[in-house]
Design an enzyme around this catalytic site. Sequence first.
Site, PDB file in Angstrom:
ATOM      1  N   TYR A 183      15.428  31.906   2.667  1.00 11.88           N
ATOM      2  CA  TYR A 183      14.247  32.662   3.080  1.00 11.88           C
ATOM      3  C   TYR A 183      14.331  33.126   4.525  1.00 11.88           C
ATOM      4  CZ  TYR A 183      11.554  31.236  -1.031  1.00 11.88           C
ATOM      5  OH  TYR A 183      11.094  31.043  -2.300  1.00 11.88           O
TER       6      TYR A 183
ATOM      7  N   LYS B  33       0.846  -1.198   0.000  1.00 12.61           N
ATOM      8  CA  LYS B  33       0.000   0.000   0.000  1.00 12.61           C
ATOM      9  C   LYS B  33       0.881   1.247   0.000  1.00 12.61           C
ATOM     10  CE  LYS B  33      -0.118  -0.282   4.994  1.00 12.61           C
ATOM     11  NZ  LYS B  33      -0.802  -0.835   6.154  1.00 12.61           N
TER      12      LYS B  33
END
Length: 818
Positions: free
Chosen positions: A712, A488
């Site tokens: 940033y 999965k």
Amino acid sequence: MNYTTSFIASICHADAAGKDVVVEKIAFDSRQVTDTKGVMFISLPCRDACKRDLFVEELIQRGVCAFMVDVSFDTTKYNNNDVSFIITHNTLSSLHELAQYHRNQYKGEVVAIIGSNGKTIVKEWISQLWIGDKALFRSPKSYNSQIGVALSLLMIDREDVSLIEAGISQIGEMSMLEEITRPDIVIITNIGDAHSDNFLSLQQKLNEKLLMARNADLIIYNRDATLIDEEVNKSLKGKRYFTWGSDISCDVRLINTNTKGDITNIHFSYKDNSYNITIPFTDRASIENVMSAVSFYIATGRFDSECGDRCGGLQPVAMRLEMQRGVNGNIILNDSYNSDMLSVNIAINQLNNISGNRKSVLFLSDITQSGYNNKTLYNNIAEMVNGVDTLIGIGDDICRNRDLFKNNNSHFFYTTEQFLAHSGDYNFKDCAILLKGARKFRFERIAHLYEPQVHTTTLEVNLNNLSYNLNYYRTLIGSNVKCMAMVKALSYGSGSVEVAYELEKQHIDYLAVAYTDEGVSLRQGGIKAPIVVLNSEPQSFATMIEYNLEPEIYNTSSLYEFIRQAAVDSLVHYPIHIKIDTGMHRLGFKKEEVTTLLDILRRTNTVKIASLFSHFTSSDYSHHDNYTLQQIQLFEDATEQIMAGIDYSVMRHIANSAAIERFPQAHFDMVRLGIGLYGISPIDGHNLLNVNTLKSTIVNIQHYDTPTSVGYMRRGVLLRPSVIATIPIGYADGLSRSLSCGGWSVDINGHKAPITGNICMDACMIDITDIPDVKEGDSVTIFSNAQEIEEMAKKLNTIPYEILTRISTRVKRVYIKE
Ligand SMILES: *Cc1c(COP(=O)(O)O)cnc(C)c1O
């Protein structure tokens, strides 16, 4: 090699049963067997644990006639087949005995290469420097283990010199390898400083390695490596040494090295002469490896100025064949570095292994370094490529022998340029493409046609290790217990069809996905194994049936809805899996609902229970063991009640990875293996191998003077003159922004480089001020083992499951399979 099975049995003091057949080669992994002629399959204890009988059965079907098995194997049911069995107490020891016998018949020179790093490269470079009037054998790529060395020795034919690479992982192993190899010459590359779990000290490790030289006539090593020098002088006293290094006492004395651009000039002296060689590498390891190779040539009287010149053409050694996704749904195996017969054989096996339902395409150049004449050579090659769908042959020799390849859809060109000019005619789609060419053909130009534009951040997924982990868990469960592999969420991030296909080759009993769409992709990728869909939503039931996927049914409304859909398609006995809630309280029938469940099932034959299952909440936490034991009890009660109410047998399963290790009483008929398959064990990771490695590449390096900042919000404050590199991986790739500003460090050539400033969406910056010799284009590793993944999870206050599954799909998955 060419022995009859009765002869092999007598060599190994083993019993023989069945027909007497001739054995030419040995296989120990059923996936390697493509051409079954003359193959003997050895069933090794660690490899195929519970699946041995299936592998044997499958190989008999495919035409393999000879097997070596241990005494626990029941050969009687094959009495009527034309099959030969050699039955021994220990198949690995018998393999060693056979290898030892074969080696003792051999009259040529055996050279063993040992050391912590560089063995493969030294071996490959000695062979690149070889010129061909006398034949040279070298062990295949990574065949350096207890199994690999034995198989290598058995492949030696009539060559004059044989290079054997030998590696060990614990005490006692080298002694066994020495007995079968009996090298005339031993080359020691280096001893590294990597600490290894199975040795008390570096010294102990070195002494174990040196056992390889105890009967050798000559030992070649680097005297600058003080520890090696000391130990050789102590434990191999009185032997003939040949040393290289900077000290005046060395046989080959390194005078200086001088790096300019991409090349290094090495100046050394031997006796009264001095020599200059130029190599196309600049790193220290390459210089050492070249010196080991050159010292071998000097020590054995094979060095001359031509050999020195050939050093300029040494090629990097591609350590393994990497499988890549190409354009148009193709997958590509690229080996444009050499094309001798052995490596062609290995690569074709690999092509057959990975191609699955795809058509296979082989680009093959003229073969070099064979020691066989042209006719025999190409006859052999034609046999090897028999199973390949399309062959593109490039080169004068292969063109001359084109008539031998009538079985293939084949096309021939004299040069790579000629092919490139016609490449528009070859638009391969959904194929598995192998490029196997000698260096001078420069097949990388062909590779560029089929490779997508390069993404420099990759998740390397090692499929061999994945299989290894599966087989490790198989050793923990009984031979009647089946295994469901959880694939999965893109196999916990590792990929979908590629992983499922590997598991299918290992005869996985069941696969499980979370959503119908995931199951559909597997079916579209050609996966045939039974697939369970765990979070089965009623809207997708029709699709599920169309693709033969089996639903988890977790309440009465989903049961009614599935029966309704199955009735629309007039199905009878469609397999469903009933989930029981024993404590997770997420999905599943409660014990009180069992009567209703049975009532509904009694009134229909459209569906049939294939299995009853439940899920643990805390099988990895010992302080919740009472709860886990209570879950097991509830599961037994509920399932016994259901089984008493139906007249057919069903499977029961509840154990996930941790429970496989911790609760043997909960294995029932099947276990569901998840995280452990991917190399991470909540209990004891010691027995598992790493599957996932996240890598990126340096795309920019800049020097900054203070005061300034990086990134940033100016969070990366530089307090000293710094060297900062940019790597193209950001939070959108799955590198959590919470790891900004030193929260994580990446690895560059064994050095740690901390992340500087805030992680951006698509990139981040790292501080490489203290790391020597870093260049743009160098590879960096974000994580490469379970410990690092666990550490990252801890830093982010989560679990390894989330670290793996958050790696975004835009990160290219590269599959490793040896
Ligand atoms: C994911 C999952 C597993 C596997 O759990 P691991 O801890 O990864 O082994 C087993 N069963 C169910 C129902 C699951 O959803």
